[in-house]
Motif scaffolding. Sequence first.
Motif, mmCIF file in Angstrom:
data_model
loop_
_atom_site.group_PDB
_atom_site.id
_atom_site.type_symbol
_atom_site.label_atom_id
_atom_site.label_comp_id
_atom_site.label_asym_id
_atom_site.label_seq_id
_atom_site.Cartn_x
_atom_site.Cartn_y
_atom_site.Cartn_z
ATOM 1 N N VAL A 1 26.279 -10.949 -39.601
ATOM 2 C CA VAL A 1 25.731 -10.932 -38.225
ATOM 3 C C VAL A 1 25.038 -12.457 -38.070
ATOM 4 C CG1 VAL A 1 23.898 -9.961 -36.598
ATOM 5 C CG2 VAL A 1 25.702 -8.612 -37.629
ATOM 6 N N LEU A 2 24.049 -12.433 -39.416
ATOM 7 C CA LEU A 2 23.193 -13.908 -39.109
ATOM 8 C C LEU A 2 24.209 -14.974 -38.863
ATOM 9 C CD1 LEU A 2 20.462 -13.068 -41.644
ATOM 10 C CD2 LEU A 2 20.267 -13.423 -39.147
ATOM 11 N N PHE A 3 25.149 -15.050 -39.473
ATOM 12 C CA PHE A 3 26.259 -16.002 -39.661
ATOM 13 C C PHE A 3 26.768 -16.124 -38.398
ATOM 14 C CE2 PHE A 3 30.573 -17.860 -40.181
ATOM 15 C CZ PHE A 3 30.137 -19.264 -40.316
ATOM 16 N N SER A 4 27.178 -15.134 -37.792
ATOM 17 C CA SER A 4 27.856 -14.981 -36.239
ATOM 18 C C SER A 4 26.991 -15.696 -35.245
ATOM 19 C CB SER A 4 28.099 -13.675 -35.960
ATOM 20 O OG SER A 4 29.112 -13.317 -36.731
ATOM 21 N N GLU A 5 25.779 -15.311 -35.376
ATOM 22 C CA GLU A 5 24.788 -15.883 -34.400
ATOM 23 C C GLU A 5 24.524 -17.242 -34.569
ATOM 24 O OE1 GLU A 5 20.992 -13.728 -35.127
ATOM 25 O OE2 GLU A 5 21.698 -11.817 -34.151
ATOM 26 N N ASP B 1 27.551 -28.509 -40.492
ATOM 27 C CA ASP B 1 26.629 -27.574 -40.678
ATOM 28 C C ASP B 1 27.212 -26.062 -40.561
ATOM 29 O OD1 ASP B 1 24.717 -29.357 -40.616
ATOM 30 O OD2 ASP B 1 24.005 -29.193 -38.551
ATOM 31 N N ILE B 2 28.245 -25.926 -39.952
ATOM 32 C CA ILE B 2 28.877 -24.537 -39.825
ATOM 33 C C ILE B 2 29.388 -24.185 -41.197
ATOM 34 C CG2 ILE B 2 30.732 -23.435 -38.701
ATOM 35 C CD1 ILE B 2 30.225 -24.619 -36.121
ATOM 36 N N SER B 3 30.241 -25.217 -41.789
ATOM 37 C CA SER B 3 30.773 -25.344 -43.081
ATOM 38 C C SER B 3 29.787 -24.581 -44.292
ATOM 39 C CB SER B 3 31.583 -26.502 -43.564
ATOM 40 O OG SER B 3 32.712 -26.676 -42.600
ATOM 41 N N GLU B 4 28.572 -25.374 -44.198
ATOM 42 C CA GLU B 4 27.635 -25.175 -44.975
ATOM 43 C C GLU B 4 27.342 -23.833 -45.010
ATOM 44 O OE1 GLU B 4 25.157 -25.522 -48.378
ATOM 45 O OE2 GLU B 4 26.935 -26.998 -47.593
ATOM 46 N N GLU B 5 26.808 -23.616 -43.775
ATOM 47 C CA GLU B 5 26.257 -22.082 -43.530
ATOM 48 C C GLU B 5 27.287 -21.206 -43.961
ATOM 49 O OE1 GLU B 5 24.293 -18.828 -42.741
ATOM 50 O OE2 GLU B 5 23.520 -20.850 -43.222
ATOM 51 N N ARG B 6 28.564 -21.436 -43.649
ATOM 52 C CA ARG B 6 29.704 -20.375 -44.011
ATOM 53 C C ARG B 6 29.702 -20.179 -45.658
ATOM 54 N NH1 ARG B 6 33.688 -22.710 -41.734
ATOM 55 N NH2 ARG B 6 33.734 -21.148 -40.090
ATOM 56 N N ARG B 7 29.456 -21.340 -46.376
ATOM 57 C CA ARG B 7 29.242 -21.354 -47.641
ATOM 58 C C ARG B 7 28.295 -20.625 -48.339
ATOM 59 N NH1 ARG B 7 31.342 -26.784 -47.187
ATOM 60 N NH2 ARG B 7 29.470 -27.687 -47.243
ATOM 61 N N THR C 1 26.770 -18.311 -46.840
ATOM 62 C CA THR C 1 26.921 -16.792 -46.349
ATOM 63 C C THR C 1 27.987 -16.120 -47.511
ATOM 64 O OG1 THR C 1 27.010 -17.119 -43.884
ATOM 65 C CG2 THR C 1 28.159 -15.204 -44.601
ATOM 66 N N ILE C 2 28.950 -16.776 -48.091
ATOM 67 C CA ILE C 2 29.940 -16.252 -48.885
ATOM 68 C C ILE C 2 29.117 -16.236 -50.267
ATOM 69 C CG2 ILE C 2 31.891 -16.932 -50.396
ATOM 70 C CD1 ILE C 2 33.012 -18.384 -47.717
ATOM 71 N N ALA C 3 28.101 -17.011 -50.505
ATOM 72 C CA ALA C 3 27.328 -17.045 -51.848
ATOM 73 C C ALA C 3 26.470 -15.732 -51.746
ATOM 74 C CB ALA C 3 26.675 -18.059 -52.025
ATOM 75 N N ASP C 4 26.031 -15.748 -50.525
ATOM 76 C CA ASP C 4 24.985 -14.393 -50.376
ATOM 77 C C ASP C 4 25.736 -12.995 -50.578
ATOM 78 O OD1 ASP C 4 22.706 -15.888 -50.105
ATOM 79 O OD2 ASP C 4 22.614 -15.860 -48.005
ATOM 80 N N ASN D 1 39.888 -13.679 -39.766
ATOM 81 C CA ASN D 1 38.678 -13.142 -39.404
ATOM 82 C C ASN D 1 37.887 -14.104 -38.454
ATOM 83 O OD1 ASN D 1 36.486 -14.318 -41.383
ATOM 84 N ND2 ASN D 1 38.026 -13.719 -42.435
ATOM 85 N N ASP D 2 36.796 -13.498 -37.785
ATOM 86 C CA ASP D 2 35.978 -14.395 -36.606
ATOM 87 C C ASP D 2 35.064 -15.328 -37.408
ATOM 88 O OD1 ASP D 2 37.132 -13.229 -34.620
ATOM 89 O OD2 ASP D 2 35.688 -11.725 -34.263
ATOM 90 N N TRP D 3 34.937 -15.199 -38.712
ATOM 91 C CA TRP D 3 33.887 -15.825 -39.587
ATOM 92 C C TRP D 3 34.500 -17.245 -40.182
ATOM 93 C CZ3 TRP D 3 34.450 -10.437 -40.845
ATOM 94 C CH2 TRP D 3 33.363 -9.795 -40.143
ATOM 95 N N GLY D 4 35.917 -16.928 -40.359
ATOM 96 C CA GLY D 4 36.358 -18.164 -40.745
ATOM 97 C C GLY D 4 36.362 -18.036 -42.432
ATOM 98 N N ILE D 5 36.311 -17.061 -42.869
ATOM 99 C CA ILE D 5 36.156 -16.775 -44.405
ATOM 100 C C ILE D 5 37.378 -16.344 -44.947
ATOM 101 C CG2 ILE D 5 35.018 -15.266 -45.979
ATOM 102 C CD1 ILE D 5 32.724 -15.046 -44.307
ATOM 103 N N ALA D 6 37.888 -17.051 -45.971
ATOM 104 C CA ALA D 6 38.963 -16.787 -46.469
ATOM 105 C C ALA D 6 39.364 -15.393 -46.989
ATOM 106 C CB ALA D 6 39.479 -17.798 -47.576
#
Length: 294
Positions: free
Chosen positions: A123-127, A150-156, A158-161, A268-273
């Motif tokens: 949810v945080l990443f989606s926001e 910035d979006i790519s870094e936040e996605r990375r 998110t995946i790490a978390d 998926n909407d988050w662009g996560i593999a």
Amino acid sequence: MESDSDFYGDEEAVSVLEARVNDFDIVGWWDRRSGALNHSQYATHKPLPQPVPAGGLSSDPDEHQPGARRLSEAVDDFLARLPPATTDWRPGLDWIWISNPYAPPRRDQALTRFRKGGEERLVLFSEFYKMATASGARAAGGSLMALRRDISEERRETIADLRELAVACNVVMGKWMLFPEPGHVNEVWAKVARATANGELGITAKVDTRVRANKERLVCVYTQDFRDKDDVARVLNRMRDLELVMPGGKQIYYKSDAWTELGIYGGNDWGIAASTYSSNEIFRYIKTVATRAS
């Protein structure tokens, strides 16, 4: 554009969102809400060896479910009792499965904690993504490139978390996925089932029951820990020996259970593999390891 605030949104909104994202401690978040989580038992990369029960075989605690192979049941009898090509879905019989009796007992998973904590992080990443892309509609050139970074870094992050939370909650199993056509599912499943029962593949395997006669089927071959790349590679190599997959042929994919639990699928909407590994990637890894060892 006069300032960064014009690009990212008003200053207050930016500061609030950035603080939430940067300060989000995904494991601590659940510790505070659900009681202390004992992380020490999950600290090592590989589980500590556990004793196998007397007799040398470990029973499946769910072996009396209708889709399971009983430990006392010969594999050929199991295959004859539940042939996937003709075993129809019914309530309580979604899957046919067989466990590796030589694998150590599985440790408990904190699934509820993982799902809730993982959903909050997504949810945080989606926001963040919605705010950034809304601002991006007014951006161009270098500003747009910075936004994408910035979006790519936040996605990375998110995946790490999510991976960190999965480890803390012991949601670390994963599976190679095969999709045989209906006419070949019995043959493919028989190879997987026999190899699993002999301790040659992973910790368990399953195949979905028939819903439609012409629908390809899903066979999952599980390993104990998605982080254990050597074990993931070992299972794939054995599947190659069984002619279930070939280097340079049609790719298959390995997916962590953590991603399945969070509903992270393709597109998926988050662009996560959706997958953790591909067979071509792991075959390259096997070749690299072999070259270094020679």
